[in-house]
Design an enzyme around this catalytic site. Structure first.
Site, PDB file in Angstrom:
ATOM      1  CE  LYS A  42      -3.194  -2.523   2.852  1.00 49.59           C
ATOM      2  NZ  LYS A  42      -3.673  -2.104   4.875  1.00 49.59           N
ATOM      3  N   GLY A  43       1.865   1.523   0.453  1.00 52.15           N
ATOM      4  CA  GLY A  43       2.697   2.393   0.886  1.00 52.15           C
ATOM      5  C   GLY A  43       3.226   3.121  -0.574  1.00 52.15           C
ATOM      6  CG  ASP A  99       6.748   2.384   0.061  1.00 51.50           C
ATOM      7  OD1 ASP A  99       7.367   1.601  -1.059  1.00 51.50           O
ATOM      8  OD2 ASP A  99       6.019   2.376   0.742  1.00 51.50           O
ATOM      9  CG  ASP A 102      14.244  -0.571   5.025  1.00 53.04           C
ATOM     10  OD1 ASP A 102      15.249  -0.912   4.893  1.00 53.04           O
ATOM     11  OD2 ASP A 102      12.662  -1.122   5.359  1.00 53.04           O
ATOM     12  CG  PHE A 151       9.908   3.784  12.447  1.00 52.50           C
ATOM     13  CD1 PHE A 151       8.338   4.464  11.843  1.00 52.50           C
ATOM     14  CD2 PHE A 151      10.403   2.634  12.959  1.00 52.50           C
ATOM     15  CE1 PHE A 151       7.757   3.219  10.947  1.00 52.50           C
ATOM     16  CE2 PHE A 151       9.175   1.808  12.130  1.00 52.50           C
ATOM     17  CZ  PHE A 151       7.751   1.905  11.467  1.00 52.50           C
ATOM     18  CG  ASP A 158       2.472   1.322   7.096  1.00 49.13           C
ATOM     19  OD1 ASP A 158       3.011   0.708   6.805  1.00 49.13           O
ATOM     20  OD2 ASP A 158       1.970   0.003   8.577  1.00 49.13           O
ATOM     21  NE  ARG A 164      -0.764   1.608   5.026  1.00 47.65           N
ATOM     22  CZ  ARG A 164       0.441   1.811   4.562  1.00 47.65           C
ATOM     23  NH1 ARG A 164       1.390   1.568   4.280  1.00 47.65           N
ATOM     24  NH2 ARG A 164       0.406   0.090   4.981  1.00 47.65           N
TER      25      ARG A 164
HETATM   26  C1  PRP Z   1       7.639  -1.597   2.203  1.00 41.98           C
HETATM   27  C2  PRP Z   1       7.702  -0.874   1.064  1.00 41.98           C
HETATM   28  C3  PRP Z   1       8.461  -1.550  -0.121  1.00 41.98           C
HETATM   29  C4  PRP Z   1       9.086  -2.363   1.384  1.00 41.98           C
HETATM   30  C5  PRP Z   1      10.334  -2.640   0.822  1.00 41.98           C
HETATM   31  O1  PRP Z   1       6.203  -2.456   2.161  1.00 41.98           O
HETATM   32  O2  PRP Z   1       6.757  -0.302   0.599  1.00 41.98           O
HETATM   33  O3  PRP Z   1       7.537  -2.316  -0.962  1.00 41.98           O
HETATM   34  O4  PRP Z   1       8.498  -2.580   2.611  1.00 41.98           O
HETATM   35  O5  PRP Z   1      11.000  -3.094   1.699  1.00 41.98           O
HETATM   36  P1  PRP Z   1      12.344  -4.143   2.428  1.00 41.98           P
HETATM   37  O6  PRP Z   1      13.568  -3.208   0.667  1.00 41.98           O
HETATM   38  O7  PRP Z   1      13.113  -4.305   3.547  1.00 41.98           O
HETATM   39  O8  PRP Z   1      11.973  -5.195   0.766  1.00 41.98           O
HETATM   40  P2  PRP Z   1       5.449  -3.034   3.689  1.00 41.98           P
HETATM   41  O9  PRP Z   1       5.703  -4.383   3.134  1.00 41.98           O
HETATM   42  O10 PRP Z   1       5.594  -2.170   4.654  1.00 41.98           O
HETATM   43  O11 PRP Z   1       4.007  -3.023   2.782  1.00 41.98           O
HETATM   44  P3  PRP Z   1       3.145  -1.527   2.776  1.00 41.98           P
HETATM   45  O12 PRP Z   1       3.245  -1.061   1.095  1.00 41.98           O
HETATM   46  O13 PRP Z   1       1.671  -2.312   2.790  1.00 41.98           O
HETATM   47  O14 PRP Z   1       3.322  -0.741   4.290  1.00 41.98           O
END
Ligand code: PRP
Length: 179
Positions: A42-43, A99, A102, A151, A158, A164
């Site tokens: 969703k991010g 978004d 990481d 963070f 979120d 969000r």
């Molecule tokens: C987050 C973000 C990326 C991912 C990055 O998604 O949207 O897709 O993590 O992290 P990484 O590089 O460590 O893999 P999340 O799983 O939090 O879901 P969301 O977008 O629904 O919040």
């Protein structure tokens, strides 16, 4: 500012200016093609809506969800496809909108996913990049902001599904996620 935020890292204005630059980059990159823009929910939803409107391209939109976080603050390390695409991307130029990059695991999973689905090319535009957190070799092709390991919430990001809808990106107070 939301009381759960320590401070604003990126203001609405700073984000908007950089999103326009991303749009211009995409106009050049995809000139003469009709990409399928994919929002990884969703991010990415807020950034997706803004960055696509900053381009002048003909394109299609699609949506999917790969997640590794669930309701936790720390990545499980195993991204999984929670929601598949609506349409085929076979033979198409995919523009993946993220978004944040990481650990990079989601990006590796998604690049592999599009390859298996027969995409002709995959280009990744990311709002945020946290290079200090990387555990696998994966990078976006265009990054709006490279940030420290803090963070962050807002503009789609979120903590436990909250924040969000904040129009800026703020640093969440430690007391919120350490209690
Ligand atoms: C987050 C973000 C990326 C991912 C990055 O998604 O949207 O897709 O993590 O992290 P990484 O590089 O460590 O893999 P999340 O799983 O939090 O879901 P969301 O977008 O629904 O919040």
């Amino acid at each position: 500012m939301h009381p759960d935020c320590e401070r604003i890292l990126l203001s609405e204005q700073e984000i908007a200016a950089r999103v326009q630059e991303a749009g211009a980059w995409l106009d050049e990159k995809f000139a003469g093609t009709v990409p399928v823009a994919v929002c990884n929910l969703k991010g990415s939803a807020v950034f997706f809506a803004d960055v696509l409107r900053a381009t002048h391209l003909d394109m299609e939109m699609d949506f999917m969800a790969v997640s590794s976080y669930g309701a936790n603050a720390v990545s499980s390390g195993k991204p999984f496809v929670k929601r598949d695409l609506f349409s085929s991307v076979e033979g198409r130029d995919v523009l993946l909108v993220e978004d944040i990059v990481d650990t990079g695991r989601t990006l590796v999973t998604l690049r592999q996913f599009f390859k298996e689905r027969g995409a002709r090319s995959v280009t990744v535009v990311a709002l945020l990049d946290k290079p200090a957190r990387r555990v696998v070799d994966a990078n976006a092709d265009f990054i709006c902001f490279s940030v420290e390991d803090e963070f962050l919430v807002g503009y789609g990001l979120d903590y436990a599904e909250k924040y969000r809808n904040l129009p800026y990106i703020g640093i969440l107070k430690r007391s919120v996620y350490e209690k």
